[in-house]
Design a protein around this motif. Structure first.
Motif, PDB file in Angstrom:
ATOM      1  N   VAL A 280      16.760   9.712   4.043  1.00 54.99           N
ATOM      2  CA  VAL A 280      17.578  10.121   5.188  1.00 54.99           C
ATOM      3  C   VAL A 280      17.528  11.633   5.371  1.00 54.99           C
ATOM      4  O   VAL A 280      17.382  12.125   6.502  1.00 54.99           O
ATOM      5  CB  VAL A 280      19.032   9.641   5.015  1.00 54.99           C
ATOM      6  N   ALA A 281      17.615  12.378   4.278  1.00 56.51           N
ATOM      7  CA  ALA A 281      17.634  13.837   4.372  1.00 56.51           C
ATOM      8  C   ALA A 281      16.348  14.387   4.981  1.00 56.51           C
ATOM      9  O   ALA A 281      16.393  15.271   5.849  1.00 56.51           O
ATOM     10  CB  ALA A 281      17.872  14.439   2.990  1.00 56.51           C
ATOM     11  N   ARG A 282      15.201  13.877   4.540  1.00 56.02           N
ATOM     12  CA  ARG A 282      13.942  14.405   5.083  1.00 56.02           C
ATOM     13  C   ARG A 282      13.731  13.972   6.529  1.00 56.02           C
ATOM     14  O   ARG A 282      13.204  14.736   7.348  1.00 56.02           O
ATOM     15  CB  ARG A 282      12.764  14.032   4.200  1.00 56.02           C
ATOM     16  N   MET A 283      14.138  12.745   6.855  1.00 55.76           N
ATOM     17  CA  MET A 283      13.995  12.287   8.237  1.00 55.76           C
ATOM     18  C   MET A 283      14.925  13.072   9.170  1.00 55.76           C
ATOM     19  O   MET A 283      14.533  13.435  10.290  1.00 55.76           O
ATOM     20  CB  MET A 283      14.278  10.795   8.323  1.00 55.76           C
TER      21      MET A 283
ATOM     22  N   GLU B  38       4.765  15.869   6.396  1.00 59.07           N
ATOM     23  CA  GLU B  38       5.038  15.030   5.221  1.00 59.07           C
ATOM     24  C   GLU B  38       6.425  14.397   5.262  1.00 59.07           C
ATOM     25  O   GLU B  38       6.658  13.391   4.597  1.00 59.07           O
ATOM     26  CB  GLU B  38       4.899  15.869   3.940  1.00 59.07           C
ATOM     27  N   ARG B  39       7.342  14.964   6.013  1.00 56.25           N
ATOM     28  CA  ARG B  39       8.695  14.402   6.062  1.00 56.25           C
ATOM     29  C   ARG B  39       8.731  13.026   6.715  1.00 56.25           C
ATOM     30  O   ARG B  39       9.708  12.276   6.556  1.00 56.25           O
ATOM     31  CB  ARG B  39       9.638  15.363   6.785  1.00 56.25           C
ATOM     32  N   LEU B  40       7.689  12.673   7.429  1.00 57.46           N
ATOM     33  CA  LEU B  40       7.619  11.364   8.096  1.00 57.46           C
ATOM     34  C   LEU B  40       6.880  10.320   7.264  1.00 57.46           C
ATOM     35  O   LEU B  40       6.721   9.178   7.709  1.00 57.46           O
ATOM     36  CB  LEU B  40       6.920  11.510   9.446  1.00 57.46           C
ATOM     37  N   ILE B  41       6.471  10.674   6.056  1.00 61.92           N
ATOM     38  CA  ILE B  41       5.647   9.782   5.248  1.00 61.92           C
ATOM     39  C   ILE B  41       6.416   8.537   4.809  1.00 61.92           C
ATOM     40  O   ILE B  41       7.648   8.500   4.839  1.00 61.92           O
ATOM     41  CB  ILE B  41       5.106  10.549   4.021  1.00 61.92           C
TER      42      ILE B  41
ATOM     43  N   VAL C 118       5.874   9.496  14.727  1.00 64.20           N
ATOM     44  CA  VAL C 118       5.284   8.262  14.202  1.00 64.20           C
ATOM     45  C   VAL C 118       5.527   8.204  12.693  1.00 64.20           C
ATOM     46  O   VAL C 118       5.109   9.087  11.957  1.00 64.20           O
ATOM     47  CB  VAL C 118       3.777   8.178  14.508  1.00 64.20           C
ATOM     48  N   SER C 119       6.200   7.141  12.264  1.00 63.86           N
ATOM     49  CA  SER C 119       6.560   7.027  10.866  1.00 63.86           C
ATOM     50  C   SER C 119       6.404   5.582  10.398  1.00 63.86           C
ATOM     51  O   SER C 119       5.551   4.852  10.912  1.00 63.86           O
ATOM     52  CB  SER C 119       7.993   7.553  10.648  1.00 63.86           C
ATOM     53  N   HIS C 120       7.231   5.180   9.455  1.00 65.69           N
ATOM     54  CA  HIS C 120       7.091   3.897   8.776  1.00 65.69           C
ATOM     55  C   HIS C 120       8.421   3.157   8.788  1.00 65.69           C
ATOM     56  O   HIS C 120       9.470   3.737   9.065  1.00 65.69           O
ATOM     57  CB  HIS C 120       6.600   4.128   7.345  1.00 65.69           C
ATOM     58  N   GLN C 121       8.376   1.886   8.422  1.00 69.00           N
ATOM     59  CA  GLN C 121       9.534   1.028   8.599  1.00 69.00           C
ATOM     60  C   GLN C 121      10.786   1.523   7.869  1.00 69.00           C
ATOM     61  O   GLN C 121      11.841   1.705   8.486  1.00 69.00           O
ATOM     62  CB  GLN C 121       9.204  -0.396   8.149  1.00 69.00           C
ATOM     63  N   LEU C 122      10.694   1.722   6.559  1.00 73.14           N
ATOM     64  CA  LEU C 122      11.886   2.096   5.809  1.00 73.14           C
ATOM     65  C   LEU C 122      12.454   3.453   6.207  1.00 73.14           C
ATOM     66  O   LEU C 122      13.675   3.578   6.395  1.00 73.14           O
ATOM     67  CB  LEU C 122      11.621   2.033   4.296  1.00 73.14           C
ATOM     68  N   PRO C 123      11.646   4.505   6.348  1.00 77.75           N
ATOM     69  CA  PRO C 123      12.227   5.776   6.798  1.00 77.75           C
ATOM     70  C   PRO C 123      12.941   5.663   8.142  1.00 77.75           C
ATOM     71  O   PRO C 123      14.019   6.251   8.328  1.00 77.75           O
ATOM     72  CB  PRO C 123      11.007   6.704   6.878  1.00 77.75           C
TER      73      PRO C 123
ATOM     74  N   TYR D  37       0.800  -1.228   0.000  1.00 77.93           N
ATOM     75  CA  TYR D  37       0.000   0.000   0.000  1.00 77.93           C
ATOM     76  C   TYR D  37       0.827   1.270   0.000  1.00 77.93           C
ATOM     77  O   TYR D  37       0.356   2.305  -0.454  1.00 77.93           O
ATOM     78  CB  TYR D  37      -0.992   0.017   1.165  1.00 77.93           C
ATOM     79  N   GLY D  38       2.044   1.247   0.493  1.00 79.61           N
ATOM     80  CA  GLY D  38       2.899   2.426   0.408  1.00 79.61           C
ATOM     81  C   GLY D  38       2.218   3.696   0.870  1.00 79.61           C
ATOM     82  O   GLY D  38       1.773   3.805   2.005  1.00 79.61           O
ATOM     83  N   ARG D  39       2.076   4.650  -0.037  1.00 75.58           N
ATOM     84  CA  ARG D  39       1.450   5.933   0.283  1.00 75.58           C
ATOM     85  C   ARG D  39      -0.025   5.993  -0.107  1.00 75.58           C
ATOM     86  O   ARG D  39      -0.634   7.063  -0.058  1.00 75.58           O
ATOM     87  CB  ARG D  39       2.201   7.066  -0.422  1.00 75.58           C
TER      88      ARG D  39
END
Length: 212
Positions: free
Chosen positions: A127-130, A81-84, A149-154, A23-25
């Motif tokens: 990495v830059a946005r996180m 949005e940086r945590l998406i 609160v974010s997602h696995q890969l970020p 599902y991603g985004r």
């Protein structure tokens, strides 16, 4: 002595996804009943800590994970949005048993460069946005704690960068379970430790879908 600030990166809880969609985004994917219980369990586990600011990815599953903690702390959820979730060109596809989406010849064109990766958002961009988000949250909560609160890969990407590891990796080896906490502790502006915990680990039913 500089002030100690703690940044908790919280991955969202389990998602209701009976169709096995990557599902991603995509909108419309909410927490399952177990995911809701995970969120409540995390809130009970860390709701007594000195958390001053609460941030969340705008995805439904992330905001729903943040909600019990926000209620317990009496805090507003600040969506950013940086945590998406990481962008993924394969989102919307059914994964099939054993990640069959990866073996479908129609998808091979996405896999030409696993180091970037070529199927989605580049690791350095994640990495830059996180890092930008963490720096802002750390400044807002200076001397206290904050939850993002974010997602696995970020979460895994920024942890890998902080620990000086390569960004390309085997997704099956990520240490970032559902509703887990990756905790960064700063002395002033200096990162002094990285911790990991699974307050809702007893509710995790097994491996989850990458890109979640």
């Amino acid at each position: 002595m500089a002030e100690t600030t703690v940044v908790h990166l919280l991955r969202h809880g389990e998602v209701h996804n009976p169709g096995g969609i990557l599902y991603g985004r995509l909108p419309g994917f909410h927490l399952s009943e177990t995911g809701q219980l995970m969120a409540e369990t995390v809130a009970k586990a860390i709701g007594g800590r000195d958390i001053a600011v609460l941030y969340s990815s705008p995805m439904e599953r992330a905001v729903e994970t943040a909600t019990p903690l926000a209620d317990k702390l009496g805090l507003e959820i600040v969506q950013d949005e940086r945590l998406i979730e990481a962008g993924n060109l394969l989102e919307g596809r059914r994964l099939g048993q054993g990640m069959a989406v990866l073996r479908n010849p129609r998808n091979y064109r996405y896999f030409w460069n696993p180091l970037r990766p070529s199927w989605g958002e580049a690791y350095p961009a994640i990495v830059a946005r996180m890092k930008s988000m963490i720096d802002e949250a750390r400044a807002a909560a200076r001397g206290h704690e904050t939850v993002l609160v974010s997602h696995q890969l970020p979460i895994w990407a920024i942890r890998s960068a902080a620990e000086g590891r390569r960004l390309w990796h085997d997704p099956r080896r990520r240490q970032c379970a559902l509703a887990s906490l990756t905790t960064l502790t700063f002395d002033g502006d200096r990162l002094i430790s990285i911790g990991y915990s699974e307050p809702a680990g007893s509710l995790d039913t097994g491996p989850s879908i990458p890109g979640a």
